[in-house]
Design an enzyme around this catalytic site. Structure first.
Site, PDB file in Angstrom:
ATOM      1  CG  HIS A 167      11.619  97.554  84.653  1.00  0.00           C
ATOM      2  ND1 HIS A 167      10.896  97.040  83.466  1.00  0.00           N
ATOM      3  CD2 HIS A 167      12.839  97.013  84.640  1.00  0.00           C
ATOM      4  CE1 HIS A 167      11.698  96.255  83.220  1.00  0.00           C
ATOM      5  NE2 HIS A 167      12.789  95.881  83.773  1.00  0.00           N
ATOM      6  CG  ASP A 219      18.105  94.466  77.968  1.00  0.00           C
ATOM      7  OD1 ASP A 219      17.974  95.601  78.263  1.00  0.00           O
ATOM      8  OD2 ASP A 219      18.363  93.723  78.714  1.00  0.00           O
ATOM      9  CD  GLU A 278      13.035  99.480  81.671  1.00  0.00           C
ATOM     10  OE1 GLU A 278      13.900  99.403  82.597  1.00  0.00           O
ATOM     11  OE2 GLU A 278      13.029  98.301  81.072  1.00  0.00           O
TER      12      GLU A 278
HETATM   13  O1  TA6 Z   1      15.458  96.957  81.942  1.00  0.00           O
HETATM   14  C1  TA6 Z   1      15.705  96.111  81.262  1.00  0.00           C
HETATM   15  C2  TA6 Z   1      16.247  94.710  82.227  1.00  0.00           C
HETATM   16  O2  TA6 Z   1      17.272  95.174  82.938  1.00  0.00           O
HETATM   17  C3  TA6 Z   1      16.543  93.660  81.235  1.00  0.00           C
HETATM   18  O3  TA6 Z   1      17.924  93.326  81.259  1.00  0.00           O
HETATM   19  C4  TA6 Z   1      15.815  92.436  81.650  1.00  0.00           C
HETATM   20  O4  TA6 Z   1      16.531  91.456  82.081  1.00  0.00           O
HETATM   21  C5  TA6 Z   1      14.522  92.906  82.518  1.00  0.00           C
HETATM   22  O5  TA6 Z   1      15.232  94.271  82.963  1.00  0.00           O
HETATM   23  C6  TA6 Z   1      14.014  92.358  83.477  1.00  0.00           C
HETATM   24  O6  TA6 Z   1      14.718  92.039  84.995  1.00  0.00           O
HETATM   25  P1  TA6 Z   1      14.093  91.409  86.007  1.00  0.00           P
HETATM   26  O7  TA6 Z   1      15.081  91.186  87.092  1.00  0.00           O
HETATM   27  O8  TA6 Z   1      12.686  92.134  86.451  1.00  0.00           O
HETATM   28  O9  TA6 Z   1      13.900  90.007  85.425  1.00  0.00           O
END
Ligand code: TA6
EC number: 5.1.3.15
Length: 326
Positions: A167, A219, A278
């Site tokens: 991520h 997103d 990612e």
């Molecule tokens: O990778 C994108 C995502 O899944 C978004 O939907 C967003 O909410 C982000 O990751 C962050 O997630 P987190 O659980 O770290 O707040």
């Protein structure tokens, strides 16, 4: 580099958490926390930070660190019954002093091997036994490489299935900036691909036109993506190149202003300086039988861009540099 300079240094980071610093001859560096097996810093030879970490990041379990490179395993997002993005990013990993053989480049000296194994606690929420080995390498030229190896060590004959993502939060100058009607940050390599839009119930769409530009919350999970993606930061005159293997999908996320205000560990204006791209495996989860192993690799480079927009071929980029037709 002087003889005393260490390629790999073990020390304490924020809140006394164990941290490893990787250093290379030309002065580039990377930092890794055992908490989460989490890369929190990647600097070039000028000491410039290339990853974004939130000004409000909480370096304290059970919260995942906001920024750097969280490891999403064994579940991406909320695609299952586990906590969002799985548990690997909130576990304490250990140093793997004797990893099984691994094809390595002998010029890479700044690397660390980490391992995460199931705990009896985990088995209650995800009833599988596994070994997750993560090698983090800082190459002599400053490239940052992450290789994950996940092995099914179940003794009950059961397969398991997981989704995964690196991520990565890239540090960008200002994603909200628009100059001459063109956004200052763009992503190339995902044009014309299909994607699932997380803001529209994961409905499937096809990306149009040129590079991906940003003017509001994004997103998306791009599907069956090429192995190379470029993130261009025009103002900084920097291009990040992301190369990946074993990870067919690519997630692109920026919460923009309104959503950013709802995320407690993100400063109100932090969204301007981050972009998540990612390398992931989301659409078709990976299934491993007992004894089987999966590998997923991500390599990051940061190059000065006179890098030509629309060209992901390094040879072309070199020509652009040389003849100045960026
Ligand atoms: O990778 C994108 C995502 O899944 C978004 O939907 C967003 O909410 C982000 O990751 C962050 O997630 P987190 O659980 O770290 O707040």
């Amino acid at each position: 580099m002087s003889l005393e300079t260490k390629y790999v240094e073990f020390c304490k980071g924020i809140n006394g958490l164990d941290k490893i610093i990787l250093r290379e001859v030309r002065g580039c560096s990377a930092e890794v926390y055992l908490y989460g097996g989490h890369v929190t810093s990647w600097k070039n030879e000028h000491g410039e930070e290339l990853l974004f970490v939130s000004s409000k990041a909480i370096f304290k379990p059970p919260k995942a660190i906001r920024g750097g490179i969280p490891i999403c395993f064994p579940q991406f997002s909320n695609l299952g019954s586990l906590e969002p993005h799985g548990f690997a990013r909130t576990k304490f990993w250990t140093v793997d002093n004797d990893p099984p053989p691994f094809p390595t480049n002998s010029s890479n000296k700044a690397f660390i091997d980490l391992i995460l194994k199931h705990s009896e606690e985990d088995v209650k929420i995800w009833p599988h036994r596994y070994e997750f080995r993560l090698r983090i390498t800082l190459g002599p030229g400053g490239d940052l490489m992450l290789t994950s190896r996940v092995r099914n060590t179940n003794t009950d004959g059961k397969s398991f299935t997981f989704t995964f993502a690196y991520h990565t939060y890239f540090h960008v100058t200002d994603i909200s900036e628009v100059v001459l009607l063109s956004s200052e940050v763009r992503v190339e390599g995902l044009e014309t691909l299909d994607y699932l839009d997380n803001l529209k119930n994961r409905e499937r769409f096809t990306e149009q036109g040129d590079a991906i530009v940003f003017e509001s919350e994004v997103d998306k999970v791009y599907l069956s993506t090429p192995t190379k993606i470029a993130i261009l930061d025009h103002e900084r005159k920097r291009t990040f190149e992301l190369r990946k293997d074993g990870l067919p999908d690519a997630v692109v996320w920026n919460p923009w202003d309104k959503k950013a205000k709802t995320i407690p560990d993100l400063g109100d204006d932090d969204y301007k300086h981050m972009l998540c791209v990612e390398a992931a495996c989301v659409e078709n989860p990976i299934t491993l039988k007992p004894g089987e192993e999966w590998r997923g690799r991500q390599e990051l480079s940061a190059v000065p861009s006179s890098y030509c927009s629309g060209q992901l071929d390094p040879q072309t980029a070199f020509l652009c540099d040389k003849f100045g037709f960026a």
